[in-house]
Design an enzyme around this catalytic site. Structure first.
Site, short mmCIF file in Angstrom:
data_model
loop_
_atom_site.label_atom_id
_atom_site.label_comp_id
_atom_site.label_asym_id
_atom_site.label_seq_id
_atom_site.Cartn_x
_atom_site.Cartn_y
_atom_site.Cartn_z
N HIS A 142 0.83 -1.21 0.00
CA HIS A 142 0.00 0.00 0.00
C HIS A 142 0.86 1.26 0.00
O HIS A 142 0.64 2.18 -0.79
CB HIS A 142 -0.93 -0.03 1.23
CG HIS A 142 -1.69 1.24 1.45
ND1 HIS A 142 -2.97 1.41 0.96
CD2 HIS A 142 -1.36 2.39 2.08
CE1 HIS A 142 -3.38 2.63 1.30
NE2 HIS A 142 -2.42 3.24 1.98
N GLU A 143 1.87 1.28 0.87
CA GLU A 143 2.73 2.48 0.96
C GLU A 143 3.54 2.66 -0.33
O GLU A 143 3.71 3.78 -0.82
CB GLU A 143 3.64 2.41 2.18
CG GLU A 143 2.91 2.32 3.52
CD GLU A 143 1.92 3.46 3.76
OE1 GLU A 143 2.14 4.56 3.22
OE2 GLU A 143 0.93 3.24 4.47
N HIS A 146 1.56 4.38 -3.01
CA HIS A 146 1.50 5.85 -2.91
C HIS A 146 2.69 6.47 -3.67
O HIS A 146 2.54 7.48 -4.36
CB HIS A 146 1.58 6.29 -1.45
CG HIS A 146 0.27 6.24 -0.71
ND1 HIS A 146 -0.89 6.83 -1.19
CD2 HIS A 146 -0.06 5.69 0.49
CE1 HIS A 146 -1.87 6.63 -0.30
NE2 HIS A 146 -1.40 5.94 0.71
N GLU A 200 -6.15 6.78 -1.23
CA GLU A 200 -6.14 5.57 -0.41
C GLU A 200 -6.67 4.37 -1.20
O GLU A 200 -6.10 3.29 -1.15
CB GLU A 200 -6.99 5.77 0.85
CG GLU A 200 -6.31 6.61 1.90
CD GLU A 200 -4.93 6.09 2.24
OE1 GLU A 200 -4.82 4.92 2.64
OE2 GLU A 200 -3.96 6.83 2.08
ZN LIG Z 1 -2.35 5.30 2.55
#
Ligand SMILES: [Zn+2]
Length: 276
Positions: A142-143, A146, A200
């Site tokens: 997830h990170e 980004h 997100e």
């Molecule tokens: Zn996030």
């Protein structure tokens, strides 16, 4: 009135030259596909991130909280190493980034990835959630997403956009000033400002695909968020979670997308078994 139009014209020229519409990543199996408007170059942002990260890690070292537990560090590094080769599905240049990850002893449920692949995992996330390898991979995926999507650069660009309204002259003549404290801005955007729901969701979807391709069970993203919801259920949610999608929406979306990438996980697992 005439003077006004000349000013308006020069403003739009400045916007035209300073602004570009890009798509930072390929869609992948999850199909994240959205044009992004950027007003600051990735070179500037990445250089700022590199500088900020070096300073922060030096500070963590000084405070005695950097990579204290060799076993935990190795665990996080091994997981990261498996994820990184799959970033090429979304953008080829990411394979050449100077990826780096450190474990910081902070009793906080958090992890982050700065532009250009500079990551940190907090011990609080692993310990408080008793996170499995698959769950750590879900967080890291997830990170990393980004960073691949350049969300920090996009948010910085958006901030510049809003400032233009207040100080047109400042925007025309002051853009260069950004370079002077771009490191501080990148750090602020990555660590302090909560991400938008859109960012997100994009990172959740790309994150499960990265995990699946690396042979981590993508459904761990669901159990991870269930643990998070539980952990923050009693009191106030952590600051960085506060404007994230609601737990329920997020878990539903993760269920859908982790199911979608299950074949990639199965293929990765059987490939790994065949290679043994
Ligand atoms: Zn996030």
């Amino acid at each position: 009135m005439a003077r006004h139009s000349i000013l308006a014209l020069s403003v739009s020229l400045a916007l035209l030259t300073g602004c570009e519409t890009v798509d930072t990543t390929q869609g992948g199996a999850v199909g994240v596909d959205r044009d992004q408007r950027m007003m600051v170059s990735s070179q500037e942002v990445d250089a700022g991130a590199k500088k900020a990260y070096a300073q922060m890690m030096a500070e963590a070292q000084k405070k005695g909280v950097l990579d204290k537990d060799p076993a935990m560090l190795k665990r996080v590094q091994d997981i990261t190493k498996r994820l990184i080769p799959h970033t090429g599905v979304f953008r080829q240049d990411a394979l050449k980034w100077e990826w780096e990850v450190h474990v910081i002893s902070i009793d906080e449920v958090n992890a982050w990835c700065m532009p250009g692949g500079k990551m940190a995992m907090y011990t609080g996330l692993i310990q408080k959630l008793n996170a499995t390898d698959d769950e750590i991979a879900a967080v890291m995926g997830h990170e990393i997403a980004h960073a691949l999507r350049e969300h920090a650069r996009e948010r910085m660009s958006r901030q510049m956009g809003t400032q233009l309204g207040v100080g047109i002259i400042g925007a025309l003549f002051g853009l260069g000033e950004l370079g002077q404290n771009v490191a501080g801005q990148v750090a602020h955007v990555t660590l302090n400002l909560p991400n938008s729901r859109l960012h997100e969701t994009e990172s959740d979807r790309i994150g499960v695909e990265l995990a699946a391709r690396a042979g981590f069970n993508p459904q761990a993203a669901v159990s991870l968020w269930e643990k998070m919801a539980k952990a923050s259920g009693g009191g106030q949610p952590p600051k960085w979670l506060s404007t994230h999608p609601s737990h329920e929406d997020r878990i539903n979306d993760l269920k859908e997308y982790s199911a979608k990438v299950m074949p990639l996980y199965t293929a990765a697992k059987s490939g790994a078994a065949a290679g043994k």
